[in-house]
Design a protein around this motif. Structure first.
Motif, PDB file in Angstrom:
ATOM      1  N   THR A  59      27.009  37.971  42.356  1.00  0.00           N
ATOM      2  CA  THR A  59      27.688  37.765  43.630  1.00  0.00           C
ATOM      3  C   THR A  59      26.717  38.110  44.757  1.00  0.00           C
ATOM      4  O   THR A  59      26.059  39.159  44.716  1.00  0.00           O
ATOM      5  N   ARG A  90      30.411  36.289  48.955  1.00  0.00           N
ATOM      6  CA  ARG A  90      31.478  37.083  49.544  1.00  0.00           C
ATOM      7  C   ARG A  90      31.003  37.638  50.875  1.00  0.00           C
ATOM      8  O   ARG A  90      29.838  38.003  51.020  1.00  0.00           O
ATOM      9  N   ASP A  97      35.377  34.362  49.881  1.00  0.00           N
ATOM     10  CA  ASP A  97      34.986  34.640  48.500  1.00  0.00           C
ATOM     11  C   ASP A  97      34.997  33.287  47.809  1.00  0.00           C
ATOM     12  O   ASP A  97      36.067  32.750  47.498  1.00  0.00           O
ATOM     13  N   GLY A 103      39.247  31.151  49.440  1.00  0.00           N
ATOM     14  CA  GLY A 103      37.983  31.660  49.990  1.00  0.00           C
ATOM     15  C   GLY A 103      37.031  30.536  50.345  1.00  0.00           C
ATOM     16  O   GLY A 103      36.346  30.580  51.361  1.00  0.00           O
TER      17      GLY A 103
END
Length: 182
Positions: A59, A90, A97, A103
């Motif tokens: 991530t 993110r 996200d 997201g």
């Protein structure tokens, strides 16, 4: 699966501390930082290093999308690159996200607004420059070539364009431009 952070400010006199602390609080194990404009990806070595390093399941965390890119094209390009390698994005200060449908939708809306804001800023800057020019305040960049010295080296010392360029540390085309004006 690792969490990496990316922090960016536009100028060297700006501070990265707030972003760094937010990224640490978000669980980032490694944070890459740079002080460079986000208008394009060009010259952003830390971002490129990070993008090459990220692997599937990782991530990438930023505080806000405008830290990652200032244009929708660049932002979309980066996210497509991340998605193609299985990396999610993110943002700590925005509900972004890319591992979720909501997201991703919010990401696209924010990207459009970030680009709109950049374009407005450019327009205001151009308006300010036009007003300053009208008042005679804005003169543009100071000349970097000593025209008199170029002419002196040519006329008094008989030097050619290549020699003049080397001696003055300027481009040969600049010398030709000055000599053409004679």
């Amino acid at each position: 699966m690792a969490t990496y952070g990316y922090a960016r400010v536009s100028t060297t006199d700006q501070d990265l501390t707030i972003q760094r602390e937010a990224l640490k609080a978000a669980g980032c194990e490694v944070i890459r930082e740079e002080k460079i404009s986000g208008i394009s990806r060009q010259g952003r070595k830390e971002l490129e290093t990070l993008l090459e390093f990220l692997r599937s399941g990782d991530t990438l965390v930023v505080t806000r999308l405008d830290r990652l890119a200032r244009s929708m094209d660049d932002l979309s390009s980066i996210v497509r690159e991340l998605q193609s390698t299985g990396v999610s994005l993110r943002a700590t200060e925005q509900p972004v996200d890319t591992s979720t449908a909501a997201g991703r939708a919010f990401f696209q809306m924010l990207g459009v607004f970030a680009e709109f804001e950049t374009n407005l800023r450019k327009e205001r800057q151009m308006e300010g420059i036009a007003k300053a020019k009208a008042k005679g305040v804005y003169k543009g960049r100071k000349p970097s070539i000593d025209v008199a010295e170029v002419k002196r080296l040519r006329n008094e010392e008989g030097k050619g364009a290549t020699e003049i360029a080397k001696q003055l540390g300027i481009a040969r085309t600049s010398v030709y431009r000055v000599l053409h004006e004679i």
